[in-house]
Write a protein that holds these residues in place. Structure first.
Motif: not given
Length: 277
Positions: A81, A85, A89, A91, A93, A97, A100-101, A104, A143
């Protein structure tokens, strides 16, 4: 080259080599499967197989072993992850994002926690190849591929933690912590599945839960992740024979209702596909 000569050469370097391989009967069976002679073509595979059994992916047998086993999986997820991240370009916005952040950050927190608990007994982070030798060459540029592999990792993690609960039963503090991580991994798995569903296309039929032996839409390459998930017998009861409001419970509902544990050996074999060193 005679197999006995191979063993003699290895044991000259490490006299405890054969003791590392468990059980010995399995080694004998493996030897027999290669015949009395090992060809030059098959020798590298044979030796690699033996050394993996002796020094590599071995199932944990105690609390520290389970924690290091879990740490290896968390290293993998955290690195995945973090790289996702950071990939330009990759994931979209906004909410994708953000999700996933957050995942992570969860995985990195798991890594820090397990390293803190293990102290100097913690294993080092491996070097990962998330393309699995080129199988997923576009994992950090496409993606949909990224999400599909994330799903496989999360589904593996959920089953992996469950599979080791028996070893942790005697240590309630560690068992409680493992269960707390396990439930978060399950939420990750569900959310990733719903993110894939929202993408439509080949993943439009994804559900938050697992149906049968492989509902990933990725193909047979991840079959080991879902091995046994088509089990319809729980506690000796065939769930499909139970009466529901609409008659017998369907096979799909039966497999969705119970999530199966995954043996450590299987999990480690899956992880080895993405570990370079």
């Amino acid at each position: 080259m005679n197999l006995l000569n191979v063993f003699d050469e290895i044991n000259n370097v490490d006299p405890e080599f054969t003791d590392r391989i468990n059980p010995r009967r399995e080694v004998i069976r493996n030897m027999a499967s290669f015949g009395k002679k090992v060809t030059l073509a098959s020798l590298p595979f044979f030796i690699n197989n033996l050394f993996t059994k002796a020094y590599g992916a071995t199932a944990p047998t105690d609390v520290n072993g389970v924690l290091n086993y879990a740490l290896t999986l968390e290293y993998l997820e955290a690195e995945y992850y973090t790289m996702g991240v950071a990939a330009p370009n990759l994931i979209p916005a906004g909410r994708p994002l953000g999700a996933i952040t957050t995942i992570r950050d969860h995985e990195n927190a798991h890594v820090k926690f397990l390293k803190q608990v293990l102290g100097d007994k913690a294993v080092s982070k491996p070097t990962f190849d998330f393309t699995a030798g080129g199988t997923f060459a576009n994992v950090f540029s496409d993606y949909d591929t990224f999400l599909a592999l994330a799903q496989a990792f999360e589904d593996t993690g959920v089953r992996a933690y469950k599979g080791q609960a028996g070893i942790l039963v005697g240590n309630r503090v560690v068992l409680t912590a493992a269960l707390q991580i396990h439930s978060v991994e399950a939420r990750h798995a569900s959310h990733i599945r719903q993110m894939r569903r929202a993408r439509g296309g080949a993943a439009a039929n994804q559900k938050p839960w697992i149906t049968g032996a492989n509902d990933s839409g990725i193909g047979a390459v991840v079959d080991p992740v879902y091995m046994g998930e088509d089990n319809k017998v729980q506690g000796g009861v065939d769930i499909t024979t139970l009466k529901g409001a609409m008659g017998n419970i369907s096979l799909a509902t039966a497999t969705q209702s119970f999530d199966e544990p995954l043996a450590a050996e299987t999990v480690l074999n899956i992880a080895q596909l993405f570990i370079k060193n």
